[in-house]
Motif scaffolding. Structure first.
Motif, PDB file in Angstrom:
ATOM      1  N   ALA A  59      45.566  29.429  49.076  1.00 25.78           N
ATOM      2  CA  ALA A  59      46.017  28.424  50.041  1.00 25.78           C
ATOM      3  C   ALA A  59      44.864  27.517  50.469  1.00 25.78           C
ATOM      4  CB  ALA A  59      46.632  29.117  51.253  1.00 25.78           C
ATOM      5  N   GLU A  60      45.194  26.508  51.213  1.00 30.87           N
ATOM      6  CA  GLU A  60      44.209  25.533  51.677  1.00 30.87           C
ATOM      7  C   GLU A  60      43.557  25.994  52.976  1.00 30.87           C
ATOM      8  OE1 GLU A  60      43.278  22.731  50.075  1.00 30.87           O
ATOM      9  OE2 GLU A  60      44.561  23.459  48.440  1.00 30.87           O
ATOM     10  N   PRO A  61      42.357  25.493  53.280  1.00 28.10           N
ATOM     11  CA  PRO A  61      41.745  25.770  54.590  1.00 28.10           C
ATOM     12  C   PRO A  61      42.676  25.348  55.723  1.00 28.10           C
ATOM     13  CG  PRO A  61      40.128  24.788  53.115  1.00 28.10           C
ATOM     14  CD  PRO A  61      41.463  24.714  52.413  1.00 28.10           C
ATOM     15  N   GLY A  62      42.736  26.186  56.750  1.00 23.29           N
ATOM     16  CA  GLY A  62      43.604  25.894  57.881  1.00 23.29           C
ATOM     17  C   GLY A  62      45.039  26.323  57.699  1.00 23.29           C
ATOM     18  N   SER A  63      45.371  26.924  56.562  1.00 24.40           N
ATOM     19  CA  SER A  63      46.748  27.338  56.279  1.00 24.40           C
ATOM     20  C   SER A  63      47.094  28.625  57.012  1.00 24.40           C
ATOM     21  CB  SER A  63      46.920  27.550  54.778  1.00 24.40           C
ATOM     22  OG  SER A  63      46.089  28.626  54.344  1.00 24.40           O
ATOM     23  N   PRO A  64      48.398  28.903  57.190  1.00 24.74           N
ATOM     24  CA  PRO A  64      48.803  30.172  57.794  1.00 24.74           C
ATOM     25  C   PRO A  64      48.315  31.393  57.009  1.00 24.74           C
ATOM     26  CG  PRO A  64      50.638  28.629  57.760  1.00 24.74           C
ATOM     27  CD  PRO A  64      49.545  28.004  56.940  1.00 24.74           C
ATOM     28  N   GLU A  65      48.217  31.257  55.690  1.00 25.85           N
ATOM     29  CA  GLU A  65      47.762  32.378  54.874  1.00 25.85           C
ATOM     30  C   GLU A  65      46.304  32.722  55.199  1.00 25.85           C
ATOM     31  OE1 GLU A  65      51.179  30.465  52.825  1.00 25.85           O
ATOM     32  OE2 GLU A  65      49.317  29.720  53.717  1.00 25.85           O
ATOM     33  N   ARG A  66      45.478  31.702  55.363  1.00 23.69           N
ATOM     34  CA  ARG A  66      44.069  31.975  55.679  1.00 23.69           C
ATOM     35  C   ARG A  66      43.877  32.437  57.119  1.00 23.69           C
ATOM     36  NH1 ARG A  66      39.755  28.371  52.184  1.00 23.69           N
ATOM     37  NH2 ARG A  66      40.657  28.941  50.153  1.00 23.69           N
ATOM     38  N   ALA A  67      44.824  32.128  57.982  1.00 20.42           N
ATOM     39  CA  ALA A  67      44.701  32.494  59.391  1.00 20.42           C
ATOM     40  C   ALA A  67      44.808  33.993  59.624  1.00 20.42           C
ATOM     41  CB  ALA A  67      45.757  31.758  60.213  1.00 20.42           C
ATOM     42  N   ARG A  68      45.190  34.750  58.609  1.00 20.18           N
ATOM     43  CA  ARG A  68      45.241  36.205  58.753  1.00 20.18           C
ATOM     44  C   ARG A  68      43.859  36.844  58.617  1.00 20.18           C
ATOM     45  NH1 ARG A  68      50.082  36.209  54.349  1.00 20.18           N
ATOM     46  NH2 ARG A  68      51.888  35.982  55.746  1.00 20.18           N
ATOM     47  N   TYR A  69      42.913  36.088  58.104  1.00 19.54           N
ATOM     48  CA  TYR A  69      41.547  36.565  57.921  1.00 19.54           C
ATOM     49  C   TYR A  69      40.599  35.613  58.657  1.00 19.54           C
ATOM     50  CZ  TYR A  69      43.516  39.620  54.334  1.00 19.54           C
ATOM     51  OH  TYR A  69      44.255  40.566  53.671  1.00 19.54           O
ATOM     52  N   LEU A  70      39.297  35.878  58.558  1.00 15.05           N
ATOM     53  CA  LEU A  70      38.308  35.089  59.281  1.00 15.05           C
ATOM     54  C   LEU A  70      37.573  34.163  58.315  1.00 15.05           C
ATOM     55  CD1 LEU A  70      37.197  37.921  61.668  1.00 15.05           C
ATOM     56  CD2 LEU A  70      38.187  35.739  62.395  1.00 15.05           C
ATOM     57  N   PHE A  71      38.237  33.068  57.970  1.00 14.92           N
ATOM     58  CA  PHE A  71      37.620  32.009  57.170  1.00 14.92           C
ATOM     59  C   PHE A  71      36.986  30.991  58.121  1.00 14.92           C
ATOM     60  CE2 PHE A  71      40.604  33.734  54.141  1.00 14.92           C
ATOM     61  CZ  PHE A  71      40.015  33.551  52.903  1.00 14.92           C
ATOM     62  N   ARG A  72      35.792  30.540  57.787  1.00  6.18           N
ATOM     63  CA  ARG A  72      35.122  29.521  58.593  1.00  6.18           C
ATOM     64  C   ARG A  72      34.319  28.592  57.684  1.00  6.18           C
ATOM     65  NH1 ARG A  72      38.107  31.571  61.603  1.00  6.18           N
ATOM     66  NH2 ARG A  72      37.822  32.196  63.808  1.00  6.18           N
ATOM     67  N   THR A  73      34.033  27.416  58.202  1.00 10.40           N
ATOM     68  CA  THR A  73      33.199  26.452  57.474  1.00 10.40           C
ATOM     69  C   THR A  73      31.735  26.843  57.628  1.00 10.40           C
ATOM     70  OG1 THR A  73      34.804  24.697  57.893  1.00 10.40           O
ATOM     71  CG2 THR A  73      32.572  24.030  57.258  1.00 10.40           C
ATOM     72  N   GLY A  74      30.997  26.819  56.531  1.00  8.57           N
ATOM     73  CA  GLY A  74      29.597  27.184  56.576  1.00  8.57           C
ATOM     74  C   GLY A  74      28.728  26.119  57.224  1.00  8.57           C
TER      75      GLY A  74
END
Length: 531
Positions: free
Chosen positions: A125-140
């Motif tokens: 999925a894309e950054p900011g998507s509901p799928e990524r919101a289940r984990y801790l993705f962040r911009t470096g």
């Protein structure tokens, strides 16, 4: 906020139970592939019943790519084919109950495997998507070229992995194949409630909660304030050792809302279901917060495991632990070894001295109020194994070059005079190689042999039931025996542990049990129960 002064007054089975940890890969192998499995555990349940324990805790057996030997879960509601299937799990639970044994299963809610369907969807999925919101993705930082903060992994190295050549990174406080969930997303909490109910419906008696203190991180994911040496620390044990007090990745207040929710779920299934936290916290007071009346039932007391071989150290742990438990009305727990630490025979010096001390410390532990946790193989007197580098499999070894935890995970020796020592059918070494000098340490070799460590454990567990029946939770610390002697009274039994290097006078009383020979005096590295 829960009232800390409301005690849990009901006498539930786990409050004074002896619980035996089964490391599933290394307990018993039924199919001969060199790796332990559920059918193997089932075949050895009579041994545990005969040993005298009340329950077994089984490490993760869920579907997993096994990068961290099951603590990287791809499906929380199925069994990895390496260990069997759901039918094998049902058979194990039913047979354990027939033998009067409770079954506790390991739950891993801090992170999943990177092969979990949710994480696969997140990467797609894309950054900011509901799928990524289940984990801790962040911009470096630095245009995405460096990690979002300075946190380090418990297994060594950065706690962040970059997603390809994008500016996105994901957090993993353990291995890079174990992405951390974002517990601020309600989908995560809902999923784990479903997992709890799935296993409760299959009649498990409780859960051991892995990294129970780690589910929530400070929302800002700010940098950790580093010490003068400039090195951040994400390992809770390292933080305690180095007195690092800033831990934005651990023990956040919101985590307690999770366990209040889980307590309600457990209560729906009856008062005999329980949960125990693996919570590496800075103090016994912070540990006690996990066992407030409306939260979990137990938390591992690692202060006992971490204490040096010292009467003063043991005495302080006992005093502090009982005081903290009393505040919240919880029963304390005690543990000397598990699958993550060096076996206590080795920690106490190894060889005959280490074994004498290990037996004495175990006997002292078993006399204390609350639950005692045993780790498979300690009843055989097993030491830490120096696993050859080529055979090591712990992910921390590959990330740091440090020896890691393989040495306490070598498969159990059941019988015979050579590997695999009846661990499974066939010949040759199992998944981690066993020492060539274990012939005299097998369960078969020690059974029925007076003075063997196995028979000592059987005798101690039987004596514990009778000697402390109705003794209650009050412990009276006793002085006057010298700086190297720990002494306390519980009920009508006096417990004396000699941590010194020379014998001391044996107090007056009938010897109920001793960890070694006592004749008029208490030798060094020996414990005794007196009535």
């Amino acid at each position: 906020m829960a009232d800390l002064n409301v005690p849990k007054t009901d006498a539930r089975w786990w409050r004074d139970a002896v619980i035996y940890q089964v490391y599933v890969r290394s307990f018993a192998d039924a199919d001969g592939d060199g790796v332990g499995d559920l059918a193997g555990i089932t075949s050895r349940l009579p041994y545990l019943a005969d040993l005298g324990v009340d329950a077994l805790w089984i490490t993760p057996f869920y579907t997993s790519p096994q990068h961290d030997h099951g603590y990287d879960v791809a499906d929380y509601r199925d069994i990895d084919p390496l260990f069997g299937d759901l039918g094998d799990a049902d058979t194990l639970i039913a047979r354990a109950h027939e033998l009067g044994l409770r079954v506790i299963v390991d739950l891993v809610p801090n992170h999943s495997s990177d092969e979990h369907e949710w994480f696969r969807a997140a990467l797609a999925a894309e950054p900011g998507s509901p799928e990524r919101a289940r984990y801790l993705f962040r911009t470096g930082r630095d245009g995405g070229a460096t990690p979002p903060n300075n946190w380090v992994s418990v297994f060594g190295g950065p706690a962040w992995t970059r997603v390809g050549d994008t500016d996105q990174w994901y957090l993993h406080l353990f291995d890079s194949t174990q992405p951390d969930f974002d517990w601020r997303n309600p989908e995560v909490g809902d999923m784990f409630e479903e997992v709890l109910r799935f296993w409760l419906d299959r009649a498990v008696d409780g859960f051991r909660i892995d990294v129970a203190h780690g589910l929530y991180k400070e929302a800002s994911l700010r940098d950790q304030v580093v010490e003068a040496d400039g090195a951040p620390a994400s390992d809770a044990g390292e933080m305690i050792e180095r007195s690092v007090t800033d831990e934005p990745m651990w023990d956040q207040p919101e985590v307690h809302d999770v366990y209040r929710r889980w307590a309600k779920v457990l209560d729906e299934y009856g008062e005999d279901r329980m949960a125990v936290a693996e919570a590496w916290t800075q103090t016994v007071e912070s540990m006690a917060r996990f066992v407030r009346p409306d939260e979990l039932d137990q938390a591992f007391n690692f202060a006992w495991l971490l204490a040096d071989w010292s009467a003063e150290a043991f005495g302080q742990v006992i005093t502090d632990t009982l005081a903290a438990a009393e505040i919240v009305g919880a029963a304390p727990t005690w543990v000397l070894s598990n699958h993550d630490v060096t076996r206590h025979v080795t920690r106490y010096g190894g060889g005959e001295t280490g074994l004498d001390r290990a037996r004495a410390a175990t006997m002292t532990m078993l006399a204390l109020p609350g639950a005692s946790y045993l780790y498979q193989g300690e009843e055989l007197g097993l030491e830490q194994v120096d696993v050859p580098p080529a055979a090591r499999q712990d992910p921390s070894w590959f990330r740091t070059g440090e020896v890691g935890r393989d040495g306490c995970r070598v498969p159990m020796p059941w019988g015979g005079d050579a590997a695999p020592y009846d661990f499974g059918p066939g010949t040759g070494q199992p998944w981690l190689p066993q020492p060539t000098d274990w012939k005299q340490l097998t369960a078969e070799a020690q059974t029925g042999v007076p003075g063997s460590t196995l028979e000592f454990y059987r005798e101690a567990l039987a004596a514990r039931r009778s000697a402390f029946a109705g003794a209650g939770a009050d412990v009276e610390m006793l002085g006057g025996h010298g700086p190297d002697v720990l002494a306390f009274r519980r009920g009508d039994v006096t417990v004396v542990l000699n941590c010194g290097t020379s014998a001391v006078a044996l107090p007056v009383g009938e010897v109920v049990l001793s960890s070694g020979p006592v004749e008029g005096e208490l030798p060094a590295n020996t414990a005794v129960w007196l009535r």
